[in-house]
Design an enzyme around this catalytic site. Structure first.
Site, PDB file in Angstrom:
ATOM      1  N   ARG A  83       0.546  -1.367  -0.116  1.00 43.40           N
ATOM      2  CA  ARG A  83       0.065  -0.445   0.075  1.00 43.40           C
ATOM      3  C   ARG A  83       1.004   1.006   0.216  1.00 43.40           C
ATOM      4  O   ARG A  83       1.324   2.367  -0.724  1.00 43.40           O
ATOM      5  CB  ARG A  83      -0.399   0.049   1.300  1.00 43.40           C
ATOM      6  CG  ARG A  83      -1.827  -0.993   1.157  1.00 43.40           C
ATOM      7  CD  ARG A  83      -2.507  -0.913   2.363  1.00 43.40           C
ATOM      8  NE  ARG A  83      -3.600  -2.078   2.251  1.00 43.40           N
ATOM      9  CZ  ARG A  83      -4.849  -2.831   2.729  1.00 43.40           C
ATOM     10  NH1 ARG A  83      -5.899  -1.485   3.052  1.00 43.40           N
ATOM     11  NH2 ARG A  83      -5.540  -4.062   3.386  1.00 43.40           N
ATOM     12  N   ASP A 213      -2.092 -16.179  -2.978  1.00 45.28           N
ATOM     13  CA  ASP A 213      -1.866 -15.534  -4.135  1.00 45.28           C
ATOM     14  C   ASP A 213      -1.463 -14.867  -4.856  1.00 45.28           C
ATOM     15  O   ASP A 213      -0.899 -14.844  -5.206  1.00 45.28           O
ATOM     16  CB  ASP A 213      -3.540 -14.291  -4.113  1.00 45.28           C
ATOM     17  CG  ASP A 213      -3.550 -13.891  -2.819  1.00 45.28           C
ATOM     18  OD1 ASP A 213      -2.487 -13.736  -2.250  1.00 45.28           O
ATOM     19  OD2 ASP A 213      -4.495 -13.370  -2.189  1.00 45.28           O
TER      20      ASP A 213
HETATM   21  C1  DMJ Z   1      -5.520  -6.334  -1.677  1.00 44.85           C
HETATM   22  O1  DMJ Z   1      -5.351  -5.721  -0.140  1.00 44.85           O
HETATM   23  C2  DMJ Z   1      -4.240  -6.230  -2.173  1.00 44.85           C
HETATM   24  O2  DMJ Z   1      -5.565  -6.773  -3.495  1.00 44.85           O
HETATM   25  C3  DMJ Z   1      -3.880  -7.909  -1.433  1.00 44.85           C
HETATM   26  O3  DMJ Z   1      -3.276  -8.751  -2.714  1.00 44.85           O
HETATM   27  C4  DMJ Z   1      -5.378  -8.790  -1.059  1.00 44.85           C
HETATM   28  N1  DMJ Z   1      -6.080  -8.182  -0.309  1.00 44.85           N
HETATM   29  C5  DMJ Z   1      -6.929  -6.776  -0.928  1.00 44.85           C
HETATM   30  C6  DMJ Z   1      -7.987  -6.062  -1.401  1.00 44.85           C
HETATM   31  O4  DMJ Z   1      -8.735  -7.442  -1.066  1.00 44.85           O
END
Ligand code: DMJ
Length: 453
Positions: A83, A213
């Site tokens: 972020r 992920d």
């Molecule tokens: C976000 O902070 C990013 O996309 C992260 O990789 C996964 N979760 C959140 C959004 O859902």
């Protein structure tokens, strides 16, 4: 929608990490080590891209005058990286304003103590005051590092080295890569937890959703960001994807393709909302696969994205649940209230954007528009956007949070879905996992900084 989200945040929570739209105040949380303004940093590039000039200036002024790095709390390495560092890097590359570069580098330096472990695999939490680190208490045995966390640093850290001239950032993430390349993997799969002390996998739980992920995402994006020179990343990506297809991908009796979760050989026939980014990832990676696999990956990407759309379409609100199952005759629906919430997440519209860019099939814009309408109907409140507790109820019960990723990702991907392809062209930019665009390292990249969308 972006203007409303920003103005609501500014009015009730400026400088706080997130807006609480129901109580009309701000929320600091404890993920960012005492850093403030997560929403400001996550919004910078979206405001810039949308040419919301006044709002961008407000955000920039806040960064110049109020974004202080002399904080002393415990921070999530992953969250601060994706972020804050991601947001600052993108703001720098889009505008050329040095304040963003300087702050990104300084903050990057504060994250380095997380890597002081016997293996060089960082721990998840870093103490900004003492420089100590620790693992999240809730991980297996309280001593594991998480694949999606230590595997989602590569893009930002290479840029930190590029912009600072300090190779230490790049060395740290290259070391992680080498380590993962060498280590034994069950059936070629990457489990979600590893010990940063012994270097052993802790549990054989594999997921393309939460905990796993963005590790996969950063492999293919590292290849693309390197202007297709990082062949190690490319090879690791396709090897991982092959293992995932062999062991995790399934088709339901109703014909829906989904990616299950793997627990030491047994499958949980469920997909998290988080896993829905994978349609976009597989589409993005399809073009560089071996020729005889390209059409196959394009089709796999389309099918997964269709399944994620179904998870939205089968709800009363046309927004999707946090997790959906494929068993006991149910398909693409949550089976309990605790998994039925929607917290403004981006992954489904993210995949629509990539699939649109790849195919120009109007269905993806239609599906994206359904999301816009649903967000307006069910998530807009008087003082900002909020998540809802049950996507299967048409009387919304709002949560009290306008998530920073709603402004960074959800609204940005929707905007890009309805923009021309040369708006942040995928030839020239890769998006970090918080949707912050970083330039591809073309050899002529010197001219890229400063406003070239
Ligand atoms: C976000 O902070 C990013 O996309 C992260 O990789 C996964 N979760 C959140 C959004 O859902």
């Amino acid at each position: 929608m972006m203007q409303f989200a920003w103005q609501s945040y500014k009015r009730y929570a400026m400088g706080k990490n997130e807006l609480q739209p129901l109580t009309k105040d701000g929320y600091q949380g404890n993920m960012f080590g005492g850093l403030s303004g997560a929403t400001v940093i996550d919004s910078l590039d979206t405001l810039y891209l949308m040419e919301l000039k006044e709002e961008f200036q407000e955000a920039k002024t806040w960064v110049e005058e109020n974004f202080h790095l002399n904080v002393s709390g415990e921070a999530s390495l992953f969250e601060v990286n994706i972020r804050y560092i991601g947001g600052l890097l993108s703001a720098f590359y889009l505008t050329g304003e040095d304040v963003f570069r300087m702050k990104a580098i300084k903050l990057g330096e504060k994250l380095l103590p997380a890597f002081n472990t016997p293996t060089g695999i960082p721990k998840g939490v870093v103490n900004f005051k003492s420089g100590s680190n620790r693992s999240w208490g809730w991980t297996t045995t309280g001593s594991s590092s998480i694949l999606a966390e230590f595997g989602s640093l590569h893009l930002e850290f290479l840029h930190l080295s590029e912009l600072s001239g300090n190779q230490v950032f790049a060395e740290k993430v290259r070391h992680i890569r080498k380590f993962l390349r060498k280590i034994d993997k069950p059936f070629g799969l990457y489990p979600n937890f590893i010990s940063p002390v012994s270097g052993n996998w802790i549990q054989h739980h594999v997921s393309v959703g939460g905990l796993g992920d963005s590790f996969y995402e950063y492999l293919i994006k590292s290849w693309l960001m390197s202007a297709k020179t990082d062949t190690e990343a490319k090879d690791m990506y396709y090897e991982a994807l092959t293992a995932i297809e062999t062991h995790l991908v399934n088709v339901s009796p109703g014909g829906l393709t989904y990616i299950a979760e793997w627990r030491g050989g047994n499958l949980d026939h469920k997909m998290g909302h988080l896993a829905c980014f994978s349609g976009g990832m597989i589409a993005l990676g399809a073009e560089d696969a071996e020729e005889d696999k390209r059409a196959h990956y394009r089709e796999l990407a389309a099918q997964i994205t269709k399944t994620c759309h179904e998870s939205y379409d089968r709800s009363d609100t046309k927004l999707g649940p946090e997790a959906f199952w494929f068993n006991s005759g149910k398909e693409a629906v949550a089976t309990q209230l605790s998994e039925s919430y929607y917290i403004l997440r981006p992954e489904v519209v993210e995949s629509y954007m990539y699939l649109w860019r790849q195919t120009h099939n109007p269905i993806y814009r239609e599906w994206g528009w359904e999301v816009v309408m649903a967000l307006e109907k069910y998530c807009r409140t008087e003082a900002g956007f909020a998540g809802i507790q049950d996507v299967y109820s048409s009387i919304p019960n709002h949560d009290n949070k306008q998530q920073t990723f709603f402004l960074a990702e959800t609204l940005k991907y929707l905007y890009l879905l309805f923009s021309e392809d040369d708006m942040l062209s995928l030839e020239d930019w890769v998006f970090n996992t918080e949707a912050h665009p970083l330039p591809v390292n073309h050899s002529d990249s010197a001219g890229r900084v400063g406003g070239q969308l």
